[in-house]
Enzyme design. Structure first.
Site, PDB file in Angstrom:
ATOM      1  N   ASP A  48       0.849  -1.191   0.000  1.00 31.11           N
ATOM      2  CA  ASP A  48       0.000   0.000   0.000  1.00 31.11           C
ATOM      3  C   ASP A  48       0.888   1.245   0.000  1.00 31.11           C
ATOM      4  OD1 ASP A  48      -2.530   1.320   0.031  1.00 31.11           O
ATOM      5  OD2 ASP A  48      -2.239   1.791   2.142  1.00 31.11           O
TER       6      ASP A  48
ATOM      7  N   GLU B 255       0.673   5.796   0.360  1.00 29.95           N
ATOM      8  CA  GLU B 255      -0.061   7.045   0.539  1.00 29.95           C
ATOM      9  C   GLU B 255       0.639   8.091  -0.308  1.00 29.95           C
ATOM     10  OE1 GLU B 255      -2.857   7.051   1.959  1.00 29.95           O
ATOM     11  OE2 GLU B 255      -2.772   5.199   3.146  1.00 29.95           O
TER      12      GLU B 255
ATOM     13  N   HIS C 236      -5.054  10.652   4.930  1.00 28.64           N
ATOM     14  CA  HIS C 236      -3.974   9.878   5.562  1.00 28.64           C
ATOM     15  C   HIS C 236      -3.335  10.562   6.766  1.00 28.64           C
ATOM     16  CE1 HIS C 236      -1.421  12.590   3.265  1.00 28.64           C
ATOM     17  NE2 HIS C 236      -1.760  12.041   2.115  1.00 28.64           N
TER      18      HIS C 236
ATOM     19  N   HIS D 116      -5.893   6.331   7.147  1.00 27.23           N
ATOM     20  CA  HIS D 116      -5.477   5.355   6.142  1.00 27.23           C
ATOM     21  C   HIS D 116      -3.952   5.241   6.101  1.00 27.23           C
ATOM     22  CE1 HIS D 116      -9.355   4.504   4.067  1.00 27.23           C
ATOM     23  NE2 HIS D 116      -9.683   5.614   4.694  1.00 27.23           N
TER      24      HIS D 116
ATOM     25  N   ASP E 226      -3.053  -0.518   6.748  1.00 26.21           N
ATOM     26  CA  ASP E 226      -3.868  -1.024   5.642  1.00 26.21           C
ATOM     27  C   ASP E 226      -3.313  -2.339   5.098  1.00 26.21           C
ATOM     28  OD1 ASP E 226      -5.559   1.081   5.908  1.00 26.21           O
ATOM     29  OD2 ASP E 226      -5.042   2.070   4.038  1.00 26.21           O
TER      30      ASP E 226
END
Length: 240
Positions: free
Chosen positions: A7, A9, A57, A152, A157
């Site tokens: 993942d 951001e 985030h 997030h 995640d």
């Protein structure tokens, strides 16, 4: 196969508009078990962060001061991902950003670097058509605890996605299809009298039934008539 739950951001939604990766997280999985090996990095984007993205985030440019730029960590990320199968929720987003970052440095793209990419969002849409398939929604559907997730964050995640992926790909692993037992004479054989426990049946609740009917209404409009599922639910009486 070695798999990486991945993942990122970012500063915004589109790498083609110059947006950059600010957090990278990857968890290694081998044989459907997390190995404990992971890579988690905060990265200075060398540009501002969109306010809408920061609200999602919670990462500010001030927090990233002093963190390495992508050029300093690109080789580390590439080495971690090399030859692995990537498991990503909404893979086109993260792969698009990774490819843009690697392209800036003249490095090979994900499809050359990695063995394969699995998009769990696309697979969830196939498994649960017409339903919400965000990571939060899937955690709720599979009863995965996400109480520690308030923003997030990429690493959090990844941990949730690893559990979602295992639930989505369980198949028949929990069913005893081929069990070796001892039979008279000391030879290994197959227990043909093995009794499987009854499967638990979960009935749809009223909200799910209403959602199902709404989906059938959409199908009716698409076929300009009554879709096949209507006939299955309301079979015509047999002729005498």
């Amino acid at each position: 196969m070695r798999q990486i739950i991945l993942d990122t951001e970012t500063t915004g939604l589109d790498p083609n508009q110059g947006h950059r990766i600010i957090e990278f997280a990857g968890l290694e999985m081998v044989g459907r078990k997390l190995t404990g090996k992971h890579l988690h990095l905060y990265i200075h984007p060398e540009r501002p962060i969109d306010p809408d993205a920061q609200r999602v985030h919670g990462i500010s440019l001030e927090f990233l001061e002093g963190k390495p730029v992508y050029a300093k960590v690109a080789a580390e990320i590439a080495d971690f991902l090399r030859d692995a199968e990537l498991i990503i929720h909404n893979a086109p987003f993260d792969v698009g950003f990774l490819n843009a970052e690697f392209a800036r440095l003249g490095m090979e793209p994900i499809n050359k670097l990695c063995a394969n990419v699995i998009d769990t969002l696309a697979e969830a849409r196939d498994m649960f058509p017409g339903k919400r398939n965000s990571l939060d929604a899937l955690c709720d559907r599979f009863e995965i605890d996400r109480s520690n997730r308030t923003l997030h964050g990429a690493l959090v995640d990844c941990e949730l996605l690893s559990e979602v992926y295992l639930w989505m790909t369980r198949g028949q692993e929990s069913l005893a299809m081929d069990i070796e037992v001892e039979v008279p004479g000391g030879h290994a054989g197959h227990d043909l009298t093995f009794e499987r426990k009854p499967l638990k049946v979960l009935a749809a609740d009223e909200a799910e039934l209403a959602e199902h009917q709404a989906y059938l209404d959409v199908l009716d409009k698409t076929v300009k008539g009554s879709c096949v599922w209507r006939a299955l639910e309301n079979p015509a009486p047999a002729e005498a």
